[in-house]
Write an enzyme that holds these catalytic residues in place. Structure first.
Site, PDB file in Angstrom:
ATOM      1  CG  HIS A   1      -3.833  -4.279  11.689  1.00 34.44           C
ATOM      2  ND1 HIS A   1      -3.014  -4.818  11.452  1.00 34.44           N
ATOM      3  CD2 HIS A   1      -3.389  -2.879  11.755  1.00 34.44           C
ATOM      4  CE1 HIS A   1      -1.832  -3.843  11.003  1.00 34.44           C
ATOM      5  NE2 HIS A   1      -2.799  -2.686  10.978  1.00 34.44           N
TER       6      HIS A   1
ATOM      7  CB  CYS B   1      11.187  25.880   0.272  1.00 27.42           C
ATOM      8  SG  CYS B   1      12.294  27.175   0.841  1.00 27.42           S
ATOM      9  CG  MET B   2       6.309  23.095  -3.152  1.00 27.81           C
ATOM     10  SD  MET B   2       5.168  23.692  -3.600  1.00 27.81           S
ATOM     11  CE  MET B   2       4.160  24.129  -3.027  1.00 27.81           C
ATOM     12  CG  ASP B   3       9.467  23.541  -5.440  1.00 28.16           C
ATOM     13  OD1 ASP B   3       8.516  23.152  -5.486  1.00 28.16           O
ATOM     14  OD2 ASP B   3       8.948  24.430  -5.534  1.00 28.16           O
TER      15      ASP B   3
ATOM     16  CE  LYS C   1      -0.516   0.246   4.850  1.00 29.16           C
ATOM     17  NZ  LYS C   1      -1.111  -0.576   6.424  1.00 29.16           N
TER      18      LYS C   1
ATOM     19  CE1 TYR D   1       9.164  32.189   0.328  1.00 24.92           C
ATOM     20  CE2 TYR D   1       9.305  29.683   0.786  1.00 24.92           C
ATOM     21  CZ  TYR D   1       9.044  30.502   0.141  1.00 24.92           C
ATOM     22  OH  TYR D   1       8.549  30.296  -1.224  1.00 24.92           O
TER      23      TYR D   1
ATOM     24  NE  ARG E   1      -5.873   1.043  11.201  1.00 21.16           N
ATOM     25  CZ  ARG E   1      -5.306   0.329  10.410  1.00 21.16           C
ATOM     26  NH1 ARG E   1      -4.562   1.448  10.805  1.00 21.16           N
ATOM     27  NH2 ARG E   1      -5.125  -0.553  10.321  1.00 21.16           N
TER      28      ARG E   1
ATOM     29  NE  ARG F   1      -2.504  -8.253   7.980  1.00 17.67           N
ATOM     30  CZ  ARG F   1      -3.151  -8.348   8.907  1.00 17.67           C
ATOM     31  NH1 ARG F   1      -3.820  -9.397   8.467  1.00 17.67           N
ATOM     32  NH2 ARG F   1      -2.955  -7.629  10.037  1.00 17.67           N
TER      33      ARG F   1
HETATM   34  C1  LIG Z   1      -0.358  -1.549   6.966  1.00 18.58           C
HETATM   35  C2  LIG Z   1      -0.865  -2.546   7.298  1.00 18.58           C
HETATM   36  C3  LIG Z   1      -0.201  -3.952   7.368  1.00 18.58           C
HETATM   37  C4  LIG Z   1       1.717  -3.854   7.071  1.00 18.58           C
HETATM   38  O1  LIG Z   1       2.002  -3.251   8.534  1.00 18.58           O
HETATM   39  P1  LIG Z   1       3.171  -3.324   9.103  1.00 18.58           P
HETATM   40  O2  LIG Z   1       3.900  -2.764  10.509  1.00 18.58           O
HETATM   41  O3  LIG Z   1       4.226  -1.997   7.642  1.00 18.58           O
HETATM   42  O4  LIG Z   1       4.213  -4.811   8.294  1.00 18.58           O
HETATM   43  C5  LIG Z   1       0.041  -4.891   7.475  1.00 18.58           C
HETATM   44  N1  LIG Z   1      -1.767  -5.089   8.164  1.00 18.58           N
HETATM   45  C6  LIG Z   1      -3.205  -4.458   7.752  1.00 18.58           C
HETATM   46  C7  LIG Z   1      -4.013  -4.381   7.892  1.00 18.58           C
HETATM   47  C8  LIG Z   1      -2.251  -2.885   7.562  1.00 18.58           C
HETATM   48  O5  LIG Z   1      -2.881  -2.135   7.382  1.00 18.58           O
END
Ligand SMILES: *Cc1c(COP(=O)(O)O)cnc(C)c1O
Length: 341
Positions: free
Chosen positions: A132, A279-281, A5, A232, A103, A188
């Protein structure tokens, strides 16, 4: 299940996914349908799970692009089941249980009811059960152990019903390293793939190596007098005659404004402090104490240069955040260049 992601934590989701597939990883996870669709358009054929951000209007794309949704409440199921009726095979979904993240996911108290309702959606099949972990990189282990125990209780409930779910997953990077009993059938990891962890200092683990360096260049050099200011709002005023290098990287590239007068970069293996507001850039650094810096010299923002290195953990500390945020902030206009080790 490799988590790619947020553009693979800033590393470039398409290239990283390709590399992971070459290594034999067959399951990827993204946060949104949009991220999944982008991977499909780039020719990524691995199985893809969408972890978050799902609404009825995404159902068409889930089917068209073969993306597996994580189901967190019953809201999506009627639309999904209806669409799946026209398919040849039951459509795979993953159910998420909230064991203590607060969550997404079904509360454990409702999970029994969900399992009872599932057989009425014949066009869907539960391929995965997941949870999670909220505190797997925290100092204390208590909350994680309680989450895992609750998850195991839920899994036992499924077993008693005779449910066969092939993919059981709970572990993020920290749990993968620190809680072997959280591995179940699938893990994961996200941040660990990219070479970082956020485990407490007491947990010794140094088998990860960052895979990303971020380089810039000296674009202009200026010599200033005591009393002259930089950038700035004049937050840096020179106390001595100074040589300042201008770098073409700024907060729009993910180099946080919080690094103003705080961060460092490496030039010729030496640290040069950021002076004035980022700065931005552009960002300015003081190279007065460095030997003969020239326009065009390489600047290491993240990575190794000679005997010194600046990694994302350090930048996160300077800017009051975590390595995750520093990595995924690296902006789209930074060209990603891939090399084999
Ligand atoms: C982002 C995420 C992960 C990965 O987490 P890390 O701490 O980067 O290993 C695993 N499961 C879910 C549901 C996540 O949102």
């Amino acid at each position: 299940m490799a988590v790619v992601k947020a553009n693979a934590y800033g590393h470039g989701a398409v290239e990283i996914s390709r590399a992971l597939m070459e290594l034999g990883i067959s399951n990827l996870a993204v946060a949104s349908v949009q991220e999944g669709v982008a991977l499909r358009h780039a020719g990524i054929t691995a199985d893809i799970v969408v972890l978050a951000d799902l609404f009825d209007e995404h159902c068409d794309d889930l089917f068209a692009y073969r993306l597996k949704p994580v189901i967190n409440d019953l809201r999506l199921l009627p639309t999904l089941a209806k669409k799946a009726e026209t398919a040849q095979h039951p459509f795979p979904i993953h159910l998420k249980i909230d064991t203590g993240m607060g969550r997404l996911g079904f509360p454990p108290s409702e999970f029994e009811r969900v399992l009872e309702a599932m057989p009425s959606w014949k066009s869907l099949t539960i391929e995965g059960l997941m949870t999670h972990l909220a505190d797997s990189d925290g100092e204390e282990t208590g909350h994680t152990e309680r989450q895992l125990e609750l998850f195991r209780t839920m899994l036992d409930g499924c077993k008693r019903r005779g449910m066969m779910v092939p993919m059981i997953h709970a572990a993020n990077s920290a749990a993968l390293i620190r809680y072997p009993h959280s591995h179940f059938s699938l893990v994961r990891p996200g941040i660990a793939l990219y070479g970082y962890h956020t485990l407490p200092q007491a947990v010794q683990y140094d088998e990860l190596h960052p895979i990303l360096s971020l380089r810039s260049t000296v674009m202009q050099l200026r010599t200033i007098k005591p009393g002259d200011s930089i950038s700035y709002n004049r937050t840096f005023i020179a106390k001595r005659p100074s040589i300042i290098a201008v770098l073409p990287i700024g907060y729009a590239d993910g180099y946080s404004r919080k690094l103003s007068n705080k961060g460092y970069v490496l030039i010729k293996g030496r640290r040069a402090p950021v002076v004035g507001l980022v700065c931005m850039d552009m960002t300015m650094v003081d190279v007065t104490d460095l030997p003969s810096v020239r326009i065009g010299d390489a600047v290491t923002v993240i990575g190794r240069d000679g005997n010194d290195a600046i990694w994302v953990d350090e930048i996160a500390q300077w800017s009051g955040t975590i390595p995750y945020e520093v990595l995924c902030a690296i902006g789209p206009r930074i060209p990603r260049v891939y090399t084999s080790p």
